[in-house]
Design a protein around this motif. Structure first.
Motif, PDB file in Angstrom:
ATOM      1  N   LEU A 156       0.850  -1.182   0.000  1.00 56.65           N
ATOM      2  CA  LEU A 156       0.000   0.000   0.000  1.00 56.65           C
ATOM      3  C   LEU A 156       0.890   1.239   0.000  1.00 56.65           C
ATOM      4  CD1 LEU A 156      -2.845   1.247   0.191  1.00 56.65           C
ATOM      5  CD2 LEU A 156      -2.518   1.299   2.674  1.00 56.65           C
ATOM      6  N   PHE A 157       0.758   2.028  -1.054  1.00 55.07           N
ATOM      7  CA  PHE A 157       1.464   3.306  -1.137  1.00 55.07           C
ATOM      8  C   PHE A 157       0.522   4.398  -0.638  1.00 55.07           C
ATOM      9  CE2 PHE A 157       3.415   0.739  -4.521  1.00 55.07           C
ATOM     10  CZ  PHE A 157       4.765   0.877  -4.214  1.00 55.07           C
ATOM     11  N   ARG A 158       1.085   5.342   0.101  1.00 55.64           N
ATOM     12  CA  ARG A 158       0.279   6.429   0.637  1.00 55.64           C
ATOM     13  C   ARG A 158       1.149   7.667   0.792  1.00 55.64           C
ATOM     14  NH1 ARG A 158      -2.640   5.145   6.168  1.00 55.64           N
ATOM     15  NH2 ARG A 158      -0.458   5.209   6.877  1.00 55.64           N
ATOM     16  N   GLY A 159       0.578   8.823   0.429  1.00 59.09           N
ATOM     17  CA  GLY A 159       1.339  10.065   0.532  1.00 59.09           C
ATOM     18  C   GLY A 159       0.444  11.243   0.848  1.00 59.09           C
ATOM     19  N   SER A 160       1.077  12.356   1.196  1.00 54.20           N
ATOM     20  CA  SER A 160       0.348  13.580   1.529  1.00 54.20           C
ATOM     21  C   SER A 160       0.472  14.645   0.445  1.00 54.20           C
ATOM     22  CB  SER A 160       0.862  14.160   2.854  1.00 54.20           C
ATOM     23  OG  SER A 160       2.265  14.412   2.775  1.00 54.20           O
ATOM     24  N   TRP A 199      -3.392  10.824  -0.650  1.00 55.19           N
ATOM     25  CA  TRP A 199      -3.780   9.796  -1.605  1.00 55.19           C
ATOM     26  C   TRP A 199      -3.284   8.432  -1.109  1.00 55.19           C
ATOM     27  CZ3 TRP A 199       0.327   7.061  -3.426  1.00 55.19           C
ATOM     28  CH2 TRP A 199       1.576   7.659  -3.300  1.00 55.19           C
ATOM     29  N   ALA A 200      -3.817   7.376  -1.704  1.00 56.91           N
ATOM     30  CA  ALA A 200      -3.378   6.009  -1.393  1.00 56.91           C
ATOM     31  C   ALA A 200      -3.614   5.139  -2.610  1.00 56.91           C
ATOM     32  CB  ALA A 200      -4.135   5.455  -0.189  1.00 56.91           C
ATOM     33  N   ARG A 201      -2.725   4.183  -2.819  1.00 58.38           N
ATOM     34  CA  ARG A 201      -2.859   3.247  -3.948  1.00 58.38           C
ATOM     35  C   ARG A 201      -2.353   1.872  -3.519  1.00 58.38           C
ATOM     36  NH1 ARG A 201       0.019   0.899  -8.122  1.00 58.38           N
ATOM     37  NH2 ARG A 201      -1.195   0.612 -10.065  1.00 58.38           N
ATOM     38  N   LYS A 202      -3.167   0.848  -3.791  1.00 62.88           N
ATOM     39  CA  LYS A 202      -2.775  -0.518  -3.466  1.00 62.88           C
ATOM     40  C   LYS A 202      -2.248  -1.217  -4.703  1.00 62.88           C
ATOM     41  CE  LYS A 202      -5.738  -3.876  -3.145  1.00 62.88           C
ATOM     42  NZ  LYS A 202      -6.827  -4.805  -2.726  1.00 62.88           N
ATOM     43  N   LYS A 223       9.957   3.600  -3.902  1.00 61.94           N
ATOM     44  CA  LYS A 223      10.312   4.522  -2.820  1.00 61.94           C
ATOM     45  C   LYS A 223       9.773   3.995  -1.499  1.00 61.94           C
ATOM     46  CE  LYS A 223      10.525   9.448  -1.754  1.00 61.94           C
ATOM     47  NZ  LYS A 223      10.129  10.821  -2.164  1.00 61.94           N
ATOM     48  N   ILE A 224      10.682   3.721  -0.567  1.00 63.54           N
ATOM     49  CA  ILE A 224      10.278   3.149   0.717  1.00 63.54           C
ATOM     50  C   ILE A 224       9.427   4.129   1.508  1.00 63.54           C
ATOM     51  CG2 ILE A 224      11.132   2.255   2.908  1.00 63.54           C
ATOM     52  CD1 ILE A 224      13.616   1.305   1.516  1.00 63.54           C
ATOM     53  N   ALA A 225       9.683   5.425   1.405  1.00 61.93           N
ATOM     54  CA  ALA A 225       8.993   6.414   2.217  1.00 61.93           C
ATOM     55  C   ALA A 225       7.492   6.444   1.952  1.00 61.93           C
ATOM     56  CB  ALA A 225       9.606   7.795   1.978  1.00 61.93           C
ATOM     57  N   LEU A 226       7.040   5.943   0.806  1.00 62.52           N
ATOM     58  CA  LEU A 226       5.621   5.963   0.465  1.00 62.52           C
ATOM     59  C   LEU A 226       4.895   4.662   0.829  1.00 62.52           C
ATOM     60  CD1 LEU A 226       5.785   7.701  -3.036  1.00 62.52           C
ATOM     61  CD2 LEU A 226       5.283   8.741  -0.808  1.00 62.52           C
ATOM     62  N   VAL A 227       5.573   3.716   1.468  1.00 63.92           N
ATOM     63  CA  VAL A 227       4.978   2.421   1.799  1.00 63.92           C
ATOM     64  C   VAL A 227       4.369   2.465   3.193  1.00 63.92           C
ATOM     65  CG1 VAL A 227       5.404  -0.036   2.124  1.00 63.92           C
ATOM     66  CG2 VAL A 227       6.585   1.207   0.284  1.00 63.92           C
ATOM     67  N   ASN A 228       3.122   1.990   3.300  1.00 63.17           N
ATOM     68  CA  ASN A 228       2.469   1.827   4.600  1.00 63.17           C
ATOM     69  C   ASN A 228       2.764   0.397   5.094  1.00 63.17           C
ATOM     70  OD1 ASN A 228       0.748   1.443   6.758  1.00 63.17           O
ATOM     71  ND2 ASN A 228      -1.009   2.392   5.791  1.00 63.17           N
ATOM     72  N   PHE A 229       3.468   0.286   6.230  1.00 62.22           N
ATOM     73  CA  PHE A 229       3.970  -1.012   6.684  1.00 62.22           C
ATOM     74  C   PHE A 229       3.047  -1.722   7.685  1.00 62.22           C
ATOM     75  CE2 PHE A 229       7.854   1.055   5.163  1.00 62.22           C
ATOM     76  CZ  PHE A 229       8.354   0.042   4.350  1.00 62.22           C
TER      77      PHE A 229
END
Length: 241
Positions: A156-160, A199-202, A223-229
């Motif tokens: 799951l990618f997620r960013g502001s 935003w978020a994208r799976k 990019k690791i910074a955009l991954v929801n762990f």
């Protein structure tokens, strides 16, 4: 001297089968009537035959019931022996089924938020994570038996901030006997946001592969910074068919 030989004989009458002296002879003693005959209390021959017939019928019914019980018992014994033979056949197959279950290999890894480098690091023990017949080594899953495996990965990618950069999610394998790495699955995302601040994208990848012994599988992202762990959002695993 002459004796008087003229005797008077009493008159006797039959009344109801009994004798009695005439009234003309009052000096004669009274005659006691005979008692009535005692009825024969013994069972009549016809009644004896009926009792014997009933007794034979009862004995015949008892013998018939006994034979029926013996027949039913033999049938049940035969049926039980048949079921026991079937159960033995089924149980004889249990060890093989148990061995198949024990031989099945599987692993499920969850996201590890403490990582700092690629490929992605994973949690192999805590929470929903586990490894069964599969080794987790150097940020990847190592296969110790050649066969068909279903491999899957979810990120799951997620960013502001909405940017135009491409999001990439890759599953690849390596083998110490072969040079380099080989991509198994890949997903690329573009235009996943339209100007929103958050935003978020799976990205999900899953497919069946024939893997060789000593193959190691890894996951890479752009990019690791955009991954929801979170463990329910980002995970990686496989299982042998």
């Amino acid at each position: 001297m002459q004796q008087n030989l003229n005797y008077v004989y009493p008159q006797v009458f039959w009344v109801d089968g009994c004798t009695s002296a005439s009234a003309s002879s009052p000096s004669a003693p009274p005659v006691t009537p005979f008692p009535p005959p005692v009825p024969d209390r013994r069972t009549k021959p016809g009644h004896n035959r009926e009792r014997r017939s009933v007794g034979f019928l009862v004995i015949f019914m008892l013998i018939l019931l006994a034979l029926t019980g013996v027949g039913l018992s033999m049938f049940q014994i035969f049926h039980l022996e048949k079921e026991l033979a079937e159960l033995r056949e089924v149980r004889s197959a249990w060890p093989e089924q148990s061995m198949e279950k024990e031989a099945r290999k599987a692993a499920h890894l969850t996201g590890n938020p403490t990582q700092r480098d690629l490929p992605l690091e994973w949690e192999p023990i805590s929470g929903h994570a586990f490894t069964d017949g599969i080794q987790y080594h150097e940020q990847g899953l190592v296969v110790n038996e050649t066969g068909l495996y279903f491999v899957y990965s979810n990120v799951l990618f997620r960013g502001s901030i909405c940017s135009s950069q491409m999001l990439t999610h890759i599953v690849y394998k390596k083998n110490p006997t072969l040079p380099g790495s080989h991509v198994l699955m890949e997903d690329k995302g573009i235009n996943y946001c339209t100007g929103q601040k958050t935003w978020a994208r799976k990205s999900y990848l899953g497919a069946l592969f024939k893997l060789r012994k000593m193959d190691s599988l890894h996951v890479n992202v752009s990019k690791i910074a955009l991954v929801n762990f979170e463990e329910s959002k980002t995970f990686f695993g496989l299982f042998k068919l």
